[in-house]
Write a protein that holds these residues in place. Structure first.
Motif, mmCIF file in Angstrom:
data_model
loop_
_atom_site.group_PDB
_atom_site.id
_atom_site.type_symbol
_atom_site.label_atom_id
_atom_site.label_comp_id
_atom_site.label_asym_id
_atom_site.label_seq_id
_atom_site.Cartn_x
_atom_site.Cartn_y
_atom_site.Cartn_z
ATOM 1 N N GLY A 1 -6.120 4.030 -11.397
ATOM 2 C CA GLY A 1 -6.030 2.574 -11.434
ATOM 3 C C GLY A 1 -5.662 1.947 -10.104
ATOM 4 O O GLY A 1 -5.001 0.916 -10.067
ATOM 5 N N CYS A 2 -6.097 2.571 -9.024
ATOM 6 C CA CYS A 2 -5.742 2.112 -7.678
ATOM 7 C C CYS A 2 -6.940 1.478 -6.963
ATOM 8 O O CYS A 2 -7.127 1.666 -5.755
ATOM 9 C CB CYS A 2 -5.225 3.294 -6.855
ATOM 10 S SG CYS A 2 -3.803 4.119 -7.583
ATOM 11 N N ASP A 3 -7.740 0.742 -7.708
ATOM 12 C CA ASP A 3 -8.950 0.150 -7.132
ATOM 13 C C ASP A 3 -8.633 -0.830 -5.993
ATOM 14 O O ASP A 3 -9.308 -0.804 -4.963
ATOM 15 C CB ASP A 3 -9.766 -0.559 -8.210
ATOM 16 C CG ASP A 3 -10.311 0.400 -9.253
ATOM 17 O OD1 ASP A 3 -10.578 1.566 -8.915
ATOM 18 O OD2 ASP A 3 -10.454 -0.019 -10.414
ATOM 19 N N ASP A 4 -7.636 -1.669 -6.180
ATOM 20 C CA ASP A 4 -7.323 -2.661 -5.141
ATOM 21 C C ASP A 4 -6.839 -2.010 -3.848
ATOM 22 O O ASP A 4 -7.340 -2.361 -2.769
ATOM 23 C CB ASP A 4 -6.309 -3.680 -5.649
ATOM 24 C CG ASP A 4 -6.903 -4.635 -6.673
ATOM 25 O OD1 ASP A 4 -8.151 -4.771 -6.733
ATOM 26 O OD2 ASP A 4 -6.122 -5.257 -7.421
ATOM 27 N N PRO A 5 -5.888 -1.066 -3.893
ATOM 28 C CA PRO A 5 -5.493 -0.413 -2.642
ATOM 29 C C PRO A 5 -6.652 0.351 -1.999
ATOM 30 O O PRO A 5 -6.758 0.394 -0.766
ATOM 31 C CB PRO A 5 -4.366 0.542 -3.054
ATOM 32 C CG PRO A 5 -3.832 -0.012 -4.314
ATOM 33 C CD PRO A 5 -4.999 -0.672 -5.002
ATOM 34 N N PHE A 6 -7.538 0.924 -2.814
ATOM 35 C CA PHE A 6 -8.696 1.626 -2.248
ATOM 36 C C PHE A 6 -9.610 0.640 -1.526
ATOM 37 O O PHE A 6 -10.041 0.899 -0.403
ATOM 38 C CB PHE A 6 -9.480 2.370 -3.332
ATOM 39 C CG PHE A 6 -10.720 3.028 -2.799
ATOM 40 C CD1 PHE A 6 -10.632 4.232 -2.112
ATOM 41 C CD2 PHE A 6 -11.966 2.436 -2.939
ATOM 42 C CE1 PHE A 6 -11.773 4.841 -1.583
ATOM 43 C CE2 PHE A 6 -13.107 3.026 -2.422
ATOM 44 C CZ PHE A 6 -13.011 4.237 -1.747
ATOM 45 N N GLU A 7 -9.887 -0.481 -2.153
ATOM 46 C CA GLU A 7 -10.749 -1.497 -1.526
ATOM 47 C C GLU A 7 -10.110 -2.034 -0.247
ATOM 48 O O GLU A 7 -10.808 -2.235 0.757
ATOM 49 C CB GLU A 7 -11.047 -2.639 -2.494
ATOM 50 C CG GLU A 7 -11.966 -2.256 -3.629
ATOM 51 C CD GLU A 7 -13.333 -1.774 -3.184
ATOM 52 O OE1 GLU A 7 -13.881 -2.282 -2.170
ATOM 53 O OE2 GLU A 7 -13.867 -0.868 -3.845
ATOM 54 N N ASP A 8 -8.802 -2.261 -0.270
ATOM 55 C CA ASP A 8 -8.107 -2.729 0.935
ATOM 56 C C ASP A 8 -8.249 -1.718 2.057
ATOM 57 O O ASP A 8 -8.495 -2.089 3.212
ATOM 58 C CB ASP A 8 -6.626 -2.977 0.654
ATOM 59 C CG ASP A 8 -6.383 -4.171 -0.255
ATOM 60 O OD1 ASP A 8 -7.314 -4.980 -0.456
ATOM 61 O OD2 ASP A 8 -5.253 -4.276 -0.783
ATOM 62 N N TYR A 9 -8.095 -0.449 1.734
ATOM 63 C CA TYR A 9 -8.188 0.602 2.747
ATOM 64 C C TYR A 9 -9.604 0.719 3.297
ATOM 65 O O TYR A 9 -9.804 0.741 4.512
ATOM 66 C CB TYR A 9 -7.730 1.940 2.153
ATOM 67 C CG TYR A 9 -7.853 3.084 3.130
ATOM 68 C CD1 TYR A 9 -7.028 3.157 4.249
ATOM 69 C CD2 TYR A 9 -8.797 4.089 2.949
ATOM 70 C CE1 TYR A 9 -7.143 4.196 5.156
ATOM 71 C CE2 TYR A 9 -8.913 5.136 3.844
ATOM 72 C CZ TYR A 9 -8.088 5.184 4.952
ATOM 73 O OH TYR A 9 -8.204 6.207 5.853
ATOM 74 N N ILE A 10 -10.593 0.775 2.422
ATOM 75 C CA ILE A 10 -11.964 0.966 2.890
ATOM 76 C C ILE A 10 -12.445 -0.263 3.671
ATOM 77 O O ILE A 10 -13.191 -0.139 4.643
ATOM 78 C CB ILE A 10 -12.909 1.365 1.744
ATOM 79 C CG1 ILE A 10 -14.148 2.041 2.317
ATOM 80 C CG2 ILE A 10 -13.284 0.197 0.885
ATOM 81 C CD1 ILE A 10 -14.940 2.821 1.321
ATOM 82 N N ASP A 11 -11.986 -1.461 3.280
ATOM 83 C CA ASP A 11 -12.328 -2.660 4.038
ATOM 84 C C ASP A 11 -11.711 -2.614 5.431
ATOM 85 O O ASP A 11 -12.343 -3.008 6.417
ATOM 86 C CB ASP A 11 -11.862 -3.925 3.308
ATOM 87 C CG ASP A 11 -12.702 -4.249 2.086
ATOM 88 O OD1 ASP A 11 -13.816 -3.683 1.936
ATOM 89 O OD2 ASP A 11 -12.249 -5.070 1.262
ATOM 90 N N CYS A 12 -10.486 -2.138 5.515
ATOM 91 C CA CYS A 12 -9.830 -2.003 6.813
ATOM 92 C C CYS A 12 -10.577 -1.009 7.693
ATOM 93 O O CYS A 12 -10.861 -1.281 8.859
ATOM 94 C CB CYS A 12 -8.375 -1.572 6.628
ATOM 95 S SG CYS A 12 -7.489 -1.419 8.197
ATOM 96 N N VAL A 13 -10.909 0.140 7.143
ATOM 97 C CA VAL A 13 -11.629 1.168 7.908
ATOM 98 C C VAL A 13 -12.975 0.625 8.387
ATOM 99 O O VAL A 13 -13.363 0.833 9.533
ATOM 100 C CB VAL A 13 -11.817 2.457 7.078
ATOM 101 C CG1 VAL A 13 -12.718 3.438 7.795
ATOM 102 C CG2 VAL A 13 -10.462 3.091 6.786
ATOM 103 N N ALA A 14 -13.668 -0.095 7.520
ATOM 104 C CA ALA A 14 -14.967 -0.663 7.882
ATOM 105 C C ALA A 14 -14.832 -1.633 9.056
ATOM 106 O O ALA A 14 -15.689 -1.660 9.943
ATOM 107 C CB ALA A 14 -15.591 -1.366 6.684
ATOM 108 N N GLY A 15 -13.762 -2.392 9.070
ATOM 109 C CA GLY A 15 -13.567 -3.355 10.144
ATOM 110 C C GLY A 15 -13.040 -2.746 11.433
ATOM 111 O O GLY A 15 -13.321 -3.241 12.519
ATOM 112 N N ALA A 16 -12.302 -1.669 11.325
ATOM 113 C CA ALA A 16 -11.667 -1.061 12.497
ATOM 114 C C ALA A 16 -12.555 -0.031 13.189
ATOM 115 O O ALA A 16 -12.330 0.292 14.346
ATOM 116 C CB ALA A 16 -10.348 -0.408 12.089
ATOM 117 N N THR A 17 -13.524 0.497 12.479
ATOM 118 C CA THR A 17 -14.409 1.583 12.941
ATOM 119 C C THR A 17 -13.601 2.694 13.591
ATOM 120 O O THR A 17 -12.723 3.248 12.959
ATOM 121 C CB THR A 17 -15.571 1.070 13.817
ATOM 122 O OG1 THR A 17 -15.068 0.405 14.954
ATOM 123 C CG2 THR A 17 -16.517 0.206 13.033
#
Length: 93
Positions: A55-71
């Motif tokens: 049930g950790c969808d929101d923290p996962f999305e936050d992390y993957i969005d950060c990684v996508a932006g930071a490259t």
């Protein structure tokens, strides 16, 4: 009234279509010298599965969005998002 509903529905659909995926992020990270694309995919999918099952969808999305932006600087730039995701889903693969 109908116009407001259509606009709201359009915004919801647009937001759902703009989510980063493990595949997209790993493709982008493939240009980084310390990222092995196949390992990125397998680890990312395992992490997503663990996050979904706990049930950790929101923290996962936050992390993957950060990684996508930071490259290529994701390791340092996304440390707080990584910590939040690990606190919810457990250790990374």
């Amino acid at each position: 009234m109908k116009r407001v509903l259509f606009v709201a529905l359009g915004l919801v659909m647009l937001s759902l279509g703009c989510q980063n995926t493990v595949e997209d992020v790993c493709e982008d990270l493939g240009q980084c010298p310390d990222v092995v694309p196949d390992r990125c995919l397998s680890d990312g999918r395992a992490l997503q599965s663990a996050a979904e099952s706990r049930g950790c969808d929101d923290p996962f999305e936050d992390y993957i969005d950060c990684v996508a932006g930071a490259t290529c600087s994701w390791g340092q730039s996304c440390a707080s998002q990584r910590s939040a995701l690990e606190a919810c889903a457990g250790s990374f693969p």
